[in-house]
Design a protein around this motif. Structure first.
Motif, PDB file in Angstrom:
ATOM      1  N   ILE A  71       0.883  -1.291  -0.037  1.00  0.00           N
ATOM      2  CA  ILE A  71       0.068   0.318   0.043  1.00  0.00           C
ATOM      3  C   ILE A  71       0.745   1.380   0.131  1.00  0.00           C
ATOM      4  O   ILE A  71       1.684   1.314   1.283  1.00  0.00           O
ATOM      5  CB  ILE A  71      -0.864  -0.410   1.502  1.00  0.00           C
ATOM      6  CG1 ILE A  71      -1.892  -0.715   1.066  1.00  0.00           C
ATOM      7  CG2 ILE A  71      -1.241   0.941   1.601  1.00  0.00           C
ATOM      8  CD1 ILE A  71      -2.748  -1.430   2.674  1.00  0.00           C
ATOM      9  N   PHE A  72       0.756   1.770  -0.948  1.00  0.00           N
ATOM     10  CA  PHE A  72       1.776   3.076  -1.198  1.00  0.00           C
ATOM     11  C   PHE A  72       1.264   4.438  -0.649  1.00  0.00           C
ATOM     12  O   PHE A  72       0.120   3.586  -0.337  1.00  0.00           O
ATOM     13  CB  PHE A  72       2.021   3.469  -2.601  1.00  0.00           C
ATOM     14  CG  PHE A  72       2.824   2.398  -3.850  1.00  0.00           C
ATOM     15  CD1 PHE A  72       3.775   2.155  -3.744  1.00  0.00           C
ATOM     16  CD2 PHE A  72       1.365   0.838  -4.107  1.00  0.00           C
ATOM     17  CE1 PHE A  72       4.575   1.909  -4.330  1.00  0.00           C
ATOM     18  CE2 PHE A  72       2.399   0.562  -4.736  1.00  0.00           C
ATOM     19  CZ  PHE A  72       3.941   0.744  -5.036  1.00  0.00           C
ATOM     20  N   GLN A  73       2.565   5.501  -0.198  1.00  0.00           N
ATOM     21  CA  GLN A  73       2.075   5.964   1.208  1.00  0.00           C
ATOM     22  C   GLN A  73       0.757   7.295   0.247  1.00  0.00           C
ATOM     23  O   GLN A  73       0.517   7.576   0.529  1.00  0.00           O
ATOM     24  CB  GLN A  73       3.040   7.359   1.742  1.00  0.00           C
ATOM     25  CG  GLN A  73       2.874   8.575   1.898  1.00  0.00           C
ATOM     26  CD  GLN A  73       3.930   8.547   2.929  1.00  0.00           C
ATOM     27  OE1 GLN A  73       5.095   8.054   2.834  1.00  0.00           O
ATOM     28  NE2 GLN A  73       4.426   9.495   3.348  1.00  0.00           N
ATOM     29  N   ASP A  74       1.865   7.673  -1.074  1.00  0.00           N
ATOM     30  CA  ASP A  74       0.225   8.596  -2.120  1.00  0.00           C
ATOM     31  C   ASP A  74      -0.442   7.738  -3.355  1.00  0.00           C
ATOM     32  O   ASP A  74      -0.251   6.975  -3.582  1.00  0.00           O
ATOM     33  CB  ASP A  74       1.607   9.372  -3.004  1.00  0.00           C
ATOM     34  CG  ASP A  74       0.841  10.377  -3.785  1.00  0.00           C
ATOM     35  OD1 ASP A  74      -0.442  10.954  -3.412  1.00  0.00           O
ATOM     36  OD2 ASP A  74       1.324  11.341  -4.487  1.00  0.00           O
ATOM     37  N   PRO A  75      -2.042   8.001  -2.844  1.00  0.00           N
ATOM     38  CA  PRO A  75      -3.000   7.080  -3.033  1.00  0.00           C
ATOM     39  C   PRO A  75      -3.121   7.681  -4.497  1.00  0.00           C
ATOM     40  O   PRO A  75      -3.621   6.512  -5.863  1.00  0.00           O
ATOM     41  CB  PRO A  75      -3.516   7.237  -1.855  1.00  0.00           C
ATOM     42  CG  PRO A  75      -3.706   8.727  -1.790  1.00  0.00           C
ATOM     43  CD  PRO A  75      -1.852   8.703  -0.935  1.00  0.00           C
ATOM     44  N   PHE A  76      -3.181   8.882  -4.989  1.00  0.00           N
ATOM     45  CA  PHE A  76      -3.445   9.059  -5.994  1.00  0.00           C
ATOM     46  C   PHE A  76      -1.864   9.014  -7.257  1.00  0.00           C
ATOM     47  O   PHE A  76      -2.374   8.605  -8.524  1.00  0.00           O
ATOM     48  CB  PHE A  76      -2.964  11.297  -5.723  1.00  0.00           C
ATOM     49  CG  PHE A  76      -3.861  11.666  -7.056  1.00  0.00           C
ATOM     50  CD1 PHE A  76      -5.037  11.735  -7.620  1.00  0.00           C
ATOM     51  CD2 PHE A  76      -2.900  12.546  -8.419  1.00  0.00           C
ATOM     52  CE1 PHE A  76      -5.209  12.040  -8.916  1.00  0.00           C
ATOM     53  CE2 PHE A  76      -3.023  12.999 -10.098  1.00  0.00           C
ATOM     54  CZ  PHE A  76      -4.290  12.745  -9.681  1.00  0.00           C
ATOM     55  N   SER A  77      -0.833   9.147  -6.606  1.00  0.00           N
ATOM     56  CA  SER A  77       0.319   8.601  -8.134  1.00  0.00           C
ATOM     57  C   SER A  77       0.401   7.459  -8.365  1.00  0.00           C
ATOM     58  O   SER A  77       0.778   7.292  -9.576  1.00  0.00           O
ATOM     59  CB  SER A  77       1.590   8.924  -7.264  1.00  0.00           C
ATOM     60  OG  SER A  77       1.891   8.442  -6.004  1.00  0.00           O
ATOM     61  N   SER A  78      -0.568   6.087  -7.384  1.00  0.00           N
ATOM     62  CA  SER A  78      -0.446   5.230  -7.212  1.00  0.00           C
ATOM     63  C   SER A  78      -1.453   4.614  -9.259  1.00  0.00           C
ATOM     64  O   SER A  78      -1.679   2.703  -7.975  1.00  0.00           O
ATOM     65  CB  SER A  78       0.267   4.451  -6.175  1.00  0.00           C
ATOM     66  OG  SER A  78      -1.508   4.559  -4.874  1.00  0.00           O
ATOM     67  N   LEU A  79      -2.236   5.698  -8.031  1.00  0.00           N
ATOM     68  CA  LEU A  79      -3.422   4.704  -8.863  1.00  0.00           C
ATOM     69  C   LEU A  79      -3.553   5.429 -10.315  1.00  0.00           C
ATOM     70  O   LEU A  79      -3.588   6.695 -10.647  1.00  0.00           O
ATOM     71  CB  LEU A  79      -4.563   5.171  -8.649  1.00  0.00           C
ATOM     72  CG  LEU A  79      -5.039   4.801  -7.388  1.00  0.00           C
ATOM     73  CD1 LEU A  79      -6.194   5.591  -6.495  1.00  0.00           C
ATOM     74  CD2 LEU A  79      -5.392   3.647  -7.520  1.00  0.00           C
ATOM     75  N   ASN A  80      -3.421   4.845 -11.845  1.00  0.00           N
ATOM     76  CA  ASN A  80      -3.721   4.861 -13.114  1.00  0.00           C
ATOM     77  C   ASN A  80      -4.823   5.768 -13.689  1.00  0.00           C
ATOM     78  O   ASN A  80      -6.358   5.788 -13.234  1.00  0.00           O
ATOM     79  CB  ASN A  80      -3.508   3.932 -14.178  1.00  0.00           C
ATOM     80  CG  ASN A  80      -3.668   4.379 -15.339  1.00  0.00           C
ATOM     81  OD1 ASN A  80      -4.027   5.494 -16.047  1.00  0.00           O
ATOM     82  ND2 ASN A  80      -3.084   3.292 -16.425  1.00  0.00           N
TER      83      ASN A  80
END
Length: 365
Positions: free
Chosen positions: A97-106
């Motif tokens: 689970i990455f810290q930045d949810p926006f940049s880790s979603l396409n």
């Protein structure tokens, strides 16, 4: 079967930046000789200041980046020696689970495609079965099934993080690594996510590795804690022992830095660290903490301490046996203050409800 699920042996990571005709290359020592053993079914926390190497270590543990030295072993297999095919087969068991949810979603994919991708790759689901499983995962993280048709930009930051968690849970992993998984969420959602992770840990035998700055969260959910400073683990202990009998000066400073409701209370600012974290491009010789440590002596500036046994814990400090006893009452108050207790009241209530057999029968699908 070994009790150890994940192990790091002398793990190292160096990043080289710059370099060229007019610029000298710089080496960043992000992780330096870390040794860890993470047990099956436990919640293992890694804490420290920003820039200490926590997130880099988390990525190394899942081989999301390649180490510069040392090795990682998962369930008895060395990850650093596996080929691409073998590593891909293990990805279903290890999720992040990455810290930045926006940049880790396409941004070009709907939530159904985002959460459904691991279901297609690792579980072979498609069509109605896939959509039903996506809907179930969305419900479990506090979203609605109709959200499956939307895109990431249509959600708040907290909702996007819940989508990331749903995606991580889709492949039914054995090991889940979260880089600040609840830091972007409001208090009520934090309680839901912590409760969800604890339910998965209990029901599925899940092993959790959590990166966090919030020590109050760590105290409530972790079994053991590793404290990192400038790329090295300086203390490793059971959670209760770490919070009530911290051995390393840096650990004590972190605990004293926890905010308290009354800033004028005794011990509220006593012992808080001064100065900035040294550059990982030029770490201090000897003990890396000696430039900020009030107990440092000449040996600290010349000889690196070794992580050794210290009364059931492990600590890297030349002088830990001779340090003055910490003010335990003041340290405990920071994680057991009325504010901290109120913050997790919902978490305890949700946990009690989930363990109620009558509640489980009423809400079972």
């Amino acid at each position: 079967m070994s009790d150890v699920l994940l192990e790091a042996r002398d793990l190292q990571k160096r990043f080289v930046t710059g370099g060229g005709l007019l610029q000298k290359a710089t080496t960043i020592h992000a992780v330096n000789g870390v040794n860890l053993r993470i047990r099956r079914g436990e919640t293992f926390a890694i804490v420290g200041e920003s820039g200490c190497g926590k997130s880099t270590l988390a990525r190394l543990l899942l081989r999301l980046i390649e180490p510069s030295g040392g090795s990682v072993h998962y369930d008895g297999r060395e990850l650093t020696g596996l080929g691409a095919g073998a590593m891909r087969a293990l990805r279903a068991e290890m999720q992040f689970i990455f810290q930045d949810p926006f940049s880790s979603l396409n941004p070009r994919m709907t939530v159904e495609r985002i959460v459904g991708e691991p279901l297609r790759l690792h579980r072979g689901l498609s069509g109605g079965a896939l959509r039903a499983r996506v809907a179930e995962l969305l419900r479990r993280v506090g979203l609605r099934p109709e959200h499956a048709d939307r895109y990431p930009h249509e959600f708040s930051g907290g909702q996007r993080q819940r989508i990331c968690i749903a995606r991580a849970l889709a492949s039914e992993p054995k090991l889940l690594v979260g880089d600040e998984p609840v830091s972007a969420l409001d208090v009520s959602v934090q309680a839901q996510i912590v409760n969800l992770l604890e339910d998965l840990k209990r029901d599925l035998g899940l092993t959790l590795v959590v990166i966090a700055h919030d020590l109050a969260v760590i105290r409530h959910m972790a079994d053991r804690v590793a404290v990192m400073y400038l790329g090295e683990v300086v203390e490793l202990a059971e959670t209760e022992a770490l919070f009530t009998a911290p051995r390393h000066p840096y650990t004590r400073a972190l605990l004293r830095a926890i905010p308290v409701p009354d800033p004028g209370a005794r011990g509220a600012t006593e012992g808080v660290l001064g100065g900035d974290l040294p550059s990982p491009a030029a770490p201090p010789p000897g003990c890396r903490f000696h430039t900020r440590c009030p107990f440092a002596t000449e040996i600290c500036a010349t000889t690196p301490p070794v992580l050794t046994e210290a009364g059931g814990a492990r600590v890297a400090c030349h002088h830990w046996t001779r340090l003055p006893a910490p003010e335990i009452s003041a340290l405990v108050a920071r994680t057991r203050s009325p504010a901290a207790e109120a913050r997790f009241a919902l978490w305890r209530a949700a946990t009690a409800k989930s363990h109620d057999p009558n509640h489980n029968r009423e809400t079972a699908p």
